[in-house]
Design a protein around this motif. Structure first.
Motif, PDB file in Angstrom:
ATOM      1  N   LEU A 180      -4.168   4.586   9.991  1.00  0.00           N
ATOM      2  CA  LEU A 180      -2.882   4.950   9.380  1.00  0.00           C
ATOM      3  C   LEU A 180      -1.710   4.694  10.330  1.00  0.00           C
ATOM      4  O   LEU A 180      -0.742   5.457  10.373  1.00  0.00           O
ATOM      5  N   THR A 181      -1.821   3.628  11.102  1.00  0.00           N
ATOM      6  CA  THR A 181      -0.702   3.154  11.914  1.00  0.00           C
ATOM      7  C   THR A 181      -0.073   1.964  11.200  1.00  0.00           C
ATOM      8  O   THR A 181      -0.770   1.010  10.852  1.00  0.00           O
ATOM      9  N   LYS A 182       1.216   2.039  10.994  1.00  0.00           N
ATOM     10  CA  LYS A 182       1.880   1.000  10.217  1.00  0.00           C
ATOM     11  C   LYS A 182       1.999  -0.286  11.025  1.00  0.00           C
ATOM     12  O   LYS A 182       2.319  -0.268  12.210  1.00  0.00           O
ATOM     13  N   TYR A 183       1.715  -1.402  10.359  1.00  0.00           N
ATOM     14  CA  TYR A 183       1.840  -2.696  11.010  1.00  0.00           C
ATOM     15  C   TYR A 183       3.309  -3.020  11.277  1.00  0.00           C
ATOM     16  O   TYR A 183       4.196  -2.616  10.514  1.00  0.00           O
ATOM     17  N   TYR A 208      -0.771  -0.318   6.313  1.00  0.00           N
ATOM     18  CA  TYR A 208      -1.228   0.494   7.435  1.00  0.00           C
ATOM     19  C   TYR A 208      -2.649   0.065   7.794  1.00  0.00           C
ATOM     20  O   TYR A 208      -3.409  -0.374   6.930  1.00  0.00           O
ATOM     21  N   ASP A 209      -3.003   0.227   9.073  1.00  0.00           N
ATOM     22  CA  ASP A 209      -4.360  -0.100   9.480  1.00  0.00           C
ATOM     23  C   ASP A 209      -5.291   1.077   9.180  1.00  0.00           C
ATOM     24  O   ASP A 209      -4.888   2.072   8.572  1.00  0.00           O
ATOM     25  N   VAL A 211       2.109   0.987  -5.206  1.00  0.00           N
ATOM     26  CA  VAL A 211       1.205   0.474  -4.185  1.00  0.00           C
ATOM     27  C   VAL A 211      -0.208   0.882  -4.573  1.00  0.00           C
ATOM     28  O   VAL A 211      -0.416   1.952  -5.152  1.00  0.00           O
ATOM     29  N   THR A 212      -1.184   0.012  -4.329  1.00  0.00           N
ATOM     30  CA  THR A 212      -2.568   0.348  -4.655  1.00  0.00           C
ATOM     31  C   THR A 212      -3.165   1.225  -3.548  1.00  0.00           C
ATOM     32  O   THR A 212      -2.771   1.151  -2.394  1.00  0.00           O
ATOM     33  N   PHE A 213      -4.137   2.034  -3.957  1.00  0.00           N
ATOM     34  CA  PHE A 213      -4.725   3.014  -3.044  1.00  0.00           C
ATOM     35  C   PHE A 213      -6.239   2.997  -3.221  1.00  0.00           C
ATOM     36  O   PHE A 213      -6.739   3.190  -4.333  1.00  0.00           O
ATOM     37  N   TYR A 214      -6.960   2.723  -2.139  1.00  0.00           N
ATOM     38  CA  TYR A 214      -8.418   2.767  -2.154  1.00  0.00           C
ATOM     39  C   TYR A 214      -8.891   4.085  -1.564  1.00  0.00           C
ATOM     40  O   TYR A 214      -8.230   4.678  -0.705  1.00  0.00           O
ATOM     41  N   GLU A 215     -10.057   4.545  -2.014  1.00  0.00           N
ATOM     42  CA  GLU A 215     -10.533   5.868  -1.619  1.00  0.00           C
ATOM     43  C   GLU A 215     -10.845   5.948  -0.129  1.00  0.00           C
ATOM     44  O   GLU A 215     -10.590   6.968   0.509  1.00  0.00           O
ATOM     45  N   ASN A 216     -11.424   4.908   0.427  1.00  0.00           N
ATOM     46  CA  ASN A 216     -11.652   4.820   1.870  1.00  0.00           C
ATOM     47  C   ASN A 216     -12.394   6.021   2.439  1.00  0.00           C
ATOM     48  O   ASN A 216     -12.036   6.562   3.499  1.00  0.00           O
ATOM     49  N   LEU A 217     -13.443   6.456   1.769  1.00  0.00           N
ATOM     50  CA  LEU A 217     -14.199   7.606   2.259  1.00  0.00           C
ATOM     51  C   LEU A 217     -14.821   7.333   3.620  1.00  0.00           C
ATOM     52  O   LEU A 217     -15.004   8.260   4.421  1.00  0.00           O
ATOM     53  N   GLY A 238       5.231  -3.197 -10.417  1.00  0.00           N
ATOM     54  CA  GLY A 238       3.785  -3.283 -10.250  1.00  0.00           C
ATOM     55  C   GLY A 238       3.334  -2.551  -9.012  1.00  0.00           C
ATOM     56  O   GLY A 238       3.974  -1.602  -8.558  1.00  0.00           O
ATOM     57  N   PHE A 239       2.252  -3.041  -8.423  1.00  0.00           N
ATOM     58  CA  PHE A 239       1.613  -2.352  -7.308  1.00  0.00           C
ATOM     59  C   PHE A 239       1.265  -3.368  -6.217  1.00  0.00           C
ATOM     60  O   PHE A 239       0.567  -4.351  -6.472  1.00  0.00           O
ATOM     61  N   LEU A 240       1.769  -3.108  -5.008  1.00  0.00           N
ATOM     62  CA  LEU A 240       1.450  -3.970  -3.880  1.00  0.00           C
ATOM     63  C   LEU A 240       0.000  -3.766  -3.467  1.00  0.00           C
ATOM     64  O   LEU A 240      -0.550  -2.681  -3.565  1.00  0.00           O
ATOM     65  N   GLU A 241      -0.597  -4.795  -2.947  1.00  0.00           N
ATOM     66  CA  GLU A 241      -1.963  -4.745  -2.406  1.00  0.00           C
ATOM     67  C   GLU A 241      -1.863  -4.785  -0.878  1.00  0.00           C
ATOM     68  O   GLU A 241      -1.585  -5.833  -0.324  1.00  0.00           O
ATOM     69  N   THR A 242      -2.020  -3.696  -0.146  1.00  0.00           N
ATOM     70  CA  THR A 242      -2.382  -2.365  -0.566  1.00  0.00           C
ATOM     71  C   THR A 242      -1.793  -1.399   0.457  1.00  0.00           C
ATOM     72  O   THR A 242      -1.287  -1.838   1.498  1.00  0.00           O
ATOM     73  N   PHE A 243      -1.916  -0.089   0.242  1.00  0.00           N
ATOM     74  CA  PHE A 243      -1.341   0.895   1.163  1.00  0.00           C
ATOM     75  C   PHE A 243      -2.001   0.844   2.544  1.00  0.00           C
ATOM     76  O   PHE A 243      -1.326   0.832   3.568  1.00  0.00           O
ATOM     77  N   GLN A 244      -3.317   0.797   2.596  1.00  0.00           N
ATOM     78  CA  GLN A 244      -4.049   0.860   3.850  1.00  0.00           C
ATOM     79  C   GLN A 244      -5.195  -0.150   3.839  1.00  0.00           C
ATOM     80  O   GLN A 244      -5.769  -0.434   2.787  1.00  0.00           O
ATOM     81  N   ASP A 245      -5.516  -0.683   4.998  1.00  0.00           N
ATOM     82  CA  ASP A 245      -6.715  -1.505   5.104  1.00  0.00           C
ATOM     83  C   ASP A 245      -7.912  -0.718   4.577  1.00  0.00           C
ATOM     84  O   ASP A 245      -7.984   0.503   4.741  1.00  0.00           O
ATOM     85  N   TRP A 246      -8.864  -1.425   3.976  1.00  0.00           N
ATOM     86  CA  TRP A 246      -9.991  -0.714   3.384  1.00  0.00           C
ATOM     87  C   TRP A 246     -11.274  -1.506   3.610  1.00  0.00           C
ATOM     88  O   TRP A 246     -11.260  -2.695   3.879  1.00  0.00           O
TER      89      TRP A 246
END
Length: 826
Positions: A550-553, A546-547, A303-309, A516-524
């Protein structure tokens, strides 16, 4: 609203309503908090930051500042047992330069890259406070870092300190630079390892009689795996050895065990001194375009992961990391791809204990070919890669490094760049490198990285023919399930889930990739708005499981991992469909008004027919021997402008959700506020048509006013009605485009006669300009150079307005060409 925003842009041209400073907190940091051999600079209070009133604590970062300077002081106590001092950083956000008491100790060109550098102990003061200064700069060029080009789907660029940094005090170090490789010979597993003996460890012993080194491996239960005596103690240097090992000591995604490696100094068999480190042994390699992990073929369920600072303001950073990776593991994923950044080393420590494979992207994305000819980029990348490997090699979760995303590999300079990079990359432990090349016909047959990642900004299944015909040996899919559907669509969640399932099925069954990697773990949050999220004010990309909290859809809350559910029957995914009759209706009623006056005034129809036959814009009523009434000319101009605005507006509205078109407009209009205004206008037929109508109607009037001014300057008596009629009546043939404008949008929807329509439009524009030039020449009896001057001046105003809004980034033209070559991404 959009028009008001355009007016306000002159005042708040580069302002952003989302710009702010962020202050999260460190939280606990296992592995750092308990250490007594470091000075935790990152936990000091009273940091002075440029532009802030008073002092502050860390972490601190911003999305609105270009430069930050942090200063503070600390004490250092002299200790004869301290042999060496290192400055260690887990990564800064921004190009970093660090000074200690006025002496530069670190220069790091890559934001987020870790660093560990030895400090001259003479730089440290023991009788007075030590001054530390950290200068962070956001913008980078090829010469001093890694430039960022304007992409729609990229995170905002932050600047600040959100990762620990400290002084590491080394008191005793017998050995360093432990490295290993694993191989399989027949059915046996061989561990080749090496390390360096410290010269300081031997120098402290004047009497070397009876001295020897002993080295040993112990498993997680402290049982001896291997032990031996190394008699060559007289000289320091590289020690190598080879032993047989069992698969039971391997670090796996399930066992996650570490073994202990120790080197001691003995005198006549009695231990005097010993150093120990924890080591995880595992193997990863690519053979025949297959990833092998511990000599088995795994399915990469990533799964892809964005930094989401931006979501971390006020939060506990370490707790957030632990929670995120724990959720990923609990959802059945075994791999994580950090998009566009090198992660905090604490992510790797957590992944080591959870059992995850981490893939991380270095910040090279969609670079023009010309950049790969710069020696500075190659040196910066080599240094960044080397320091990343050196700091992450002790973590078994460190699996692969991406050395370029969305790269066009057809240029020889780019190929040479990666050949040199591969040859200079040292591999002290097993890990992989990967590239995400763009689908092109001229990709070289030789591999420029260990494996290739398939990155696309469209559902992979929609490009099945193109990918199948490609000779690029893709191994993993990097943005599986990426979509650009408008989040305001009430069926968005359902369609996103279908796209994910369809793409996973295509990856495994159609393309036979290894996962591969799903797009994506969390909204960003994206740096720029797009058609997908223009209705939101925070540029949120809602492609996550996840939104933002971090609440799962609900649609993602299923019993098994998506990658394990590829064999089920998949429904048809959402197809692009934007029916609209607005263009036809407006043109229909506009034409009714025009033909009403066309029939009401007999001279109108007679002069219209005569004008069509004439080689230039007609402006004299030949029967009444006078200038055509201005009202009649205006009605002609009204209808022509309406036909053209409907035709061009159909293309703009149809292409407003095309990611390639958005990317091109984003390059031409890099200012976020103006680009956002364009997106708002382009999604509404009722906004597109009036704006285009004004342009097409005012332009011939502008030509008429210019002719009047030139007539005054050249002392040629030209009546304004004459000048206006020249500009308006030159477009008389545009009436023949009426049927085409009626059908244009419906033809676009069905993908019929697109290029012929464009060519017909260009033909009429050329015909109109030829008639205009002939009419000007007859009216003012001038040469063609003056005519071309008039036409140029008529376009000056739009060009000046565009130039005012267009503030290009460096190498924007080269990047635009690269973007057009990258159209298969979209």
């Amino acid at each position: 609203m959009a028009f008001l925003r355009i007016l306000l842009l002159f005042i708040i041209f580069s302002a952003s309503i989302y710009a702010k400073d962020y202050r999260p907190n460190w939280g606990n940091a296992p592995g750092l908090d308990s250490r007594t051999d470091l000075i935790a600079l990152y936990k000091m209070d009273n940091w002075t930051v440029t532009g802030l009133n008073g002092s502050t604590t860390l972490p601190f970062f911003s999305d609105s500042r270009d430069t930050l300077i942090f200063t503070n002081s600390f004490s250092f106590s002299a200790d004869s047992t301290i042999k060496e001092v290192y400055f260690k950083s887990l990564g800064f956000h921004g190009r970093a330069t660090v000074f200690l008491n006025g002496n530069q100790i670190l220069k790091q060109p890559n934001a987020s890259a870790p660093a560990r550098i030895k400090i001259n102990k003479q730089f440290l003061l023991t009788n007075s406070p030590n001054q530390i200064k950290i200068i962070l700069i956001k913008n980078a060029t090829v010469d001093n870092g890694f430039p960022r080009f304007t992409h729609l789907y990229t995170e905002p660029e932050y600047i600040g300190i959100v990762r620990p940094f400290y002084l590491e005090l080394v008191r005793s170090q017998i050995f360093s630079d432990f490295a290993y490789q694993v191989s399989k010979v027949n059915k046996s597993f061989i561990l080749d390892y090496s390390y360096k003996i410290s010269s300081r460890a031997l120098a402290s012993y004047k009497n070397k009689s009876g001295l020897a080194f002993t080295e040993s491996f112990l498993d997680s239960n402290n049982k001896v795996i291997s032990r031996r005596r190394v008699p060559s103690f007289q000289k320091s240097g590289l020690i190598k050895n080879r032993i047989k090992i069992s698969t039971k000591v391997f670090w796996t995604l399930d066992t996650r065990q570490f073994i202990t490696f120790s080197v001691g100094i003995n005198r006549f068999g009695k231990s005097i001194e010993e150093n120990k480190i924890k080591v995880a042994i595992r193997d990863v390699r690519v053979e025949n375009n297959v990833i092998s992990f511990n000599f088995t073929k795994p399915l990469i369920k990533g799964v892809t992961f964005y930094e989401n600072l931006g979501f971390k303001d006020g939060s506990n950073l370490y707790a957030a990391m632990l929670n995120e990776l724990t959720l990923i593991k609990a959802d059945g994923f075994n791999a994580v791809r950090f998009m566009g950044h090198i992660p905090d080393e604490r992510f790797l420590r957590i992944a080591d204990s959870l059992g995850l494979m981490l893939f991380m992207d270095l910040p090279l994305r969609r670079y023009p070919d010309i950049i790969f000819k710069k020696d500075a980029l190659l040196e910066n990348l080599k240094n960044t890669l080397a320091t990343t490997i050196d700091n992450f090699k002790k973590h078994p979760s460190f699996f692969a490094v991406g050395v370029g995303q969305e790269i066009v590999l057809s240029d020889p300079a780019t190929q040479k760049f990666y050949i040199i990079l591969n040859g200079s990359t040292e591999r002290p432990v097993p890990f992989l490198t990967y590239l995400a090349p763009i689908l092109t016909k001229n990709t070289p047959p030789e591999m420029l990285a260990d494996f290739y990642m398939l990155d696309m900004y469209t559902p992979i299944r929609s490009k099945i023919d193109l990918i199948s015909a490609s000779k690029i040996p893709y191994l993993l899919a990097g943005k599986t399930g990426f979509n650009t559907l408008a989040t305001g669509n009430p069926k968005y969640s359902l369609q996103h889930k279908l796209i994910l399932q369809n793409d996973i099925k295509a990856v495994q069954n159609d393309f036979k990739l290894q996962g591969g990697f799903l797009e994506t773990f969390q909204d960003w949050r994206a740096a720029k708005p797009s058609y997908q999220n223009i209705t939101r004010k925070d540029n949120l990309v809602k492609n996550g499981l996840y939104d933002s909290t971090l609440t799962k859809y609900e649609w993602a809350a299923q019993g098994e991992n998506f990658w394990d559910n590829a064999g089920t029957e998949i429904l048809a995914a959402h197809k692009r469909n934007k029916p609209s009759n607005v263009f036809s209706i407006i043109l229909f009623f506009g034409s009714l008004i025009f033909f009403f006056f066309y029939k009401r005034y007999p001279r109108f129809s007679e002069n219209y027919r005569r004008s069509i036959k004439h080689p230039y814009g007609f402006y004299v009523d030949m029967r009444e021997r006078r200038i055509i009434p201005i009202f009649i000319s205006f009605m002609l101009g009204f209808h022509n402008a309406l036909i053209l605005s409907i035709f061009v507006g159909s293309f703009i509205y149809f292409a407003n959700d095309s990611l390639l078109v958005q990317e091109v407009i984003n390059v031409l209009i890099p200012n976020t506020e103006i680009f956002s205004t364009y997106l708002e206008i382009s999604k509404s037929e009722l906004m597109i048509i009036p704006i285009l109508f004004l342009f097409f109607f005012i332009h011939p009037l502008l030509i008429g006013f210019l002719l009047k001014v030139i007539g005054v300057l050249t002392k040629n008596y030209i009546r304004l009605r004459q000048a206006l009629a020249i500009g308006l009546w030159s477009g008389a043939p545009i009436i023949f485009m009426l049927p085409l404008s009626f059908a244009a949008y419906h033809l676009l929807i069905k993908d019929l006669f697109v290029l012929p329509m464009v060519f017909i439009f260009l033909f009429f524009i050329l015909w109109t300009h030829i008639r205009l030039m002939n009419g000007i020449r007859v009216l003012i009896l001038s040469k063609y150079r003056l005519i071309f001057l008039v036409l140029l001046l008529s376009y000056i105003l739009p060009l000046v307005i565009f130039g005012f809004f267009f503030i290009p980034q460096p190498m924007w033209y080269d990047y635009l060409i690269t973007l057009l070559h990258s159209r298969t991404l979209f």
